[in-house]
Design a protein around this motif. Structure first.
Motif, short mmCIF file in Angstrom:
data_model
loop_
_atom_site.label_atom_id
_atom_site.label_comp_id
_atom_site.label_asym_id
_atom_site.label_seq_id
_atom_site.Cartn_x
_atom_site.Cartn_y
_atom_site.Cartn_z
N MET A 1 0.82 -1.21 0.00
CA MET A 1 0.00 0.00 0.00
C MET A 1 0.86 1.26 0.00
O MET A 1 0.35 2.36 -0.21
N GLN A 2 2.19 1.09 0.21
CA GLN A 2 3.10 2.25 0.21
C GLN A 2 4.23 2.13 -0.80
O GLN A 2 4.82 3.13 -1.18
N PHE A 3 4.50 0.88 -1.24
CA PHE A 3 5.59 0.66 -2.19
C PHE A 3 5.20 -0.53 -3.07
O PHE A 3 4.60 -1.50 -2.58
N PRO A 4 5.48 -0.51 -4.35
CA PRO A 4 4.93 -1.51 -5.27
C PRO A 4 5.55 -2.91 -5.18
O PRO A 4 5.00 -3.85 -5.78
N ILE A 5 6.66 -3.09 -4.47
CA ILE A 5 7.33 -4.39 -4.44
C ILE A 5 7.55 -4.81 -3.00
O ILE A 5 7.89 -3.99 -2.13
N ALA A 6 7.36 -6.12 -2.73
CA ALA A 6 7.61 -6.68 -1.41
C ALA A 6 8.22 -8.06 -1.57
O ALA A 6 8.01 -8.74 -2.59
N ALA A 7 9.00 -8.48 -0.60
CA ALA A 7 9.62 -9.80 -0.59
C ALA A 7 8.83 -10.70 0.34
O ALA A 7 8.33 -10.27 1.39
N ARG A 8 8.74 -11.99 -0.05
CA ARG A 8 7.94 -12.94 0.72
C ARG A 8 8.64 -14.30 0.72
O ARG A 8 9.15 -14.75 -0.30
#
Length: 610
Positions: A274-281
């Motif tokens: 919701m604040q940055f387009p990329i996330a690590a999982r």
């Protein structure tokens, strides 16, 4: 002595009498003495009779004194009881106003919910303050009523105030709810299933089982670092990682499973989409392939499992990147709204009425204003992920690389036809939602069902890619789900009889659900109140193969060709769902390796969510 006194009185009276009467009195006295000397026994009995009369009268007086004492004692007890009632009445009349005025002071100036027509959390008009409990009637007419009635009325009001106080405390605790601390939240589910179902090869069987027992720990250290850990109960008799259910050689008697809690799913996410387009999982979880998320109660409203999930659900240890675009602009949170409650219509009212017939009368409770709810922002419309995992050595023996992948690309949106939500209460179309995504996996035979069922042939089959397309949408009180999962290549192998087999597994499903007592602020169909659902799923090239077990040909790796669910359920109270379901399964025809039979079943569900 008495008679002597009598003679003295007579003598005194003679001296006061007239001289003309002196002779008459003397003659009378001489006559009385003469009679006494003549009848001595008769005159001796007179004192005895007089004494007897005195004794009887004294005994009656004593008995009368005992009755008076008993009446006085009863009167004293009555006065004491009235004194106690008066004290209770004074206490209740003295404390009721204070108890009643405190809550009204707290809610004297509530902040009204803001309404908006653009976002789903469109508010309704602020509810009116709950009516206060009736004040004690202190008028002269009320004072003339029986004391016990006045006490009972005030005690009921006092009990209602106590219930209101407990409800305030309960609502306050519910705000913290399942939070263990500032970072950890606990939730879970316990599910019991009763069934009577037929099979394609055996008699109809009845069963009572624990469908699910699960503990979910949600972790949130910050908006940028979250995680989850899910523990799941396993009876040890499943096909995946069994414990003690191997046949006992040489009698071929199945063993007994060992109950245990195992790690079902876990993940760690670094980033905030919701604040940055990329996330690590990273974690152990179900890969995105179709509608399955690994949580059956969230994937479908049916008690049974659709064939799409049963065949292609793939749980792996995987890691990769997620993305969502465009990132929503920073803005204040949506205005809180008061969401109308969806009420149960069948089971809960029937049970309540039955309890009243049996003599149960619930204590009155003070009605409270529903707490306004702040809805989250709409997520970015485009989303997806790319995850890598190491497949099984059974598919590619001796592998040394992480060379299996799963990719997802989706689009989601929603709308309300440009009409304020409070004007959509009778709409069958708006508000609406849509979520469509396409998934790709490099090896569909890594799924739990295909891997365990075709384990003897996986080295021959190798890596078979697959694709899935799914659509979830809702229109007013209706929800629709459509899904197609399929392999992209033929899987060829020789069975244990030397027969060449060729298959390209494929499944699909379609379902529709309806929410009773619906209102436009309902965000998920079937998550409250009453609902009904009809689901159909089918399969292709899933008739199975035959292997030899103890010299006997045994059919494995098959699912029904068609499956139908008719489901009805009700959330009886917050956190408790009951549901019933009819199912029908059609097997493949004999020419395709099936039995051509139809198996019917009936199921009942009791589910506790916390």
């Amino acid at each position: 002595m008495l008679w002597g006194k009598r003679d003295e009185l007579v003598a005194g009276s003679e001296r006061r009498w007239h001289a003309a009467e002196t002779g008459i009195v003397k003659s009378t006295a001489r006559s009385w003495h003469c009679d006494y000397s003549r009848y001595p026994l008769a005159f001796g009995a007179v004192p005895a009779l007089f004494s007897l009369m005195l004794f009887v009268s004294s005994y009656a007086a004593a008995a009368e004194n005992e009755d008076i004492a008993a009446l006085r004692r009863m009167l004293g007890e009555l006065k004491a009881e009235n004194r106690k009632l008066s004290e209770r009445l004074s206490a209740l009349e003295g404390t009721s106003p204070a108890r009643r005025t405190k809550p009204t002071e707290v809610h004297q100036h509530p902040k009204p919910a803001v309404t908006a027509a653009k976002h789903p959390p469109t508010g309704v008009s602020p509810p009116v303050d709950p009516p206060p409990l009736p004040a004690p009637d202190l008028s002269e007419a009320a004072a003339k009523r029986p004391l016990h009635e006045r006490v009972r009325e005030l005690e009921i009001g006092w009990a209602a105030n106590e219930n209101a106080t407990r409800q305030i405390l309960r609502d306050t605790l519910n705000k913290t709810g399942p939070k263990i601390n500032n970072f950890l939240t606990l939730s879970g589910v316990v599910e019991g299933v009763a069934s009577r179902a037929g099979s394609f090869t055996g008699p109809t069987q009845e069963n009572l089982s624990l469908g699910t027992a699960e503990l979910d720990f949600d972790i949130k250290l910050s908006d940028w670092l979250t995680g989850a850990l899910v523990l799941h109960f396993d009876s040890g008799t499943g096909a995946i990682f069994p414990t003690g259910n191997q046949p006992v050689v040489p009698t071929n008697v199945p063993g007994v499973g060992v109950d245990r809690f195992t790690l079902d799913r876990t993940h760690v996410t670094v980033g905030d989409l919701m604040q940055f387009p990329i996330a690590a999982r990273f974690g152990v979880e179900v890969l995105h392939f179709g509608t399955s998320t690994g949580v059956a109660r969230l994937d479908t409203l049916s008690i049974g499992t659709p064939l799409t999930t049963e065949v292609f659900e793939n749980r792996q240890t995987a890691g990769g990147l997620e993305f969502a675009w465009p990132t929503p602009p920073r803005q204040p949170p949506p205005a809180p709204v008061v969401v109308p409650r969806v009420s149960p219509l069948v089971v809960a009212p029937a049970v309540s009425q039955l309890m009243r017939w049996l003599g149960y009368t619930p204590l009155p409770e003070r009605p409270f204003r529903p707490t306004p709810v702040t809805f989250p922002f709409d997520p970015p419309p485009f989303y997806g992920s790319v995850m890598a995992y190491r497949g099984s050595d059974s598919v590619i023996p001796g592998r040394t690389k992480i060379d299996d992948y799963n990719a997802t690309l989706g689009f989601r949106t929603r709308g309300h036809c440009g009409v304020p939500y409070d004007q959509l209460k009778d709409s069958l179309i708006c508000p609406w939602t849509l979520d469509f995504h396409v998934d790709y996996n490099t090896s569909v035979f890594e799924s739990r069902f295909l891997h365990s069922s075709y384990l003897p042939f996986l080295s021959q089959i190798g890596r078979i890619p697959g694709v899935a397309a799914s659509l979830k949408t809702s229109f007013g009180p209706f929800a629709f789900v459509g899904e197609v999962n399929t392999a992209l290549q033929q899987a060829r192998f020789f069975d244990e009889f030397g027969i060449t087999r060729s298959m390209m597994p494929m499944t699909w499903q379609a379902s529709i659900a309806y929410q009773f007592d619906w209102n436009p602020w309902v965000t998920e169909i079937g998550a409250q109140g009453n609902f009904v659902s009809v689901g159909y799923s089918g399969s292709k090239d899933m008739a199975g193969v035959s292997i030899l077990q103890s010299g006997v040909p045994t059919r494995i790796g098959f699912v029904p060709q068609h499956r139908l669910f008719l489901t009805g359920g009700e959330w009886v109270m917050d956190g408790l769902k009951v549901a019933v379901e009819y199912s029908a399964n059609w097997d493949y025809p004999v020419s395709s390796g099936g039995t051509g039979r139809v198996a019917h079943g009936a199921f009942g569900l009791l589910q506790l969510n916390f």
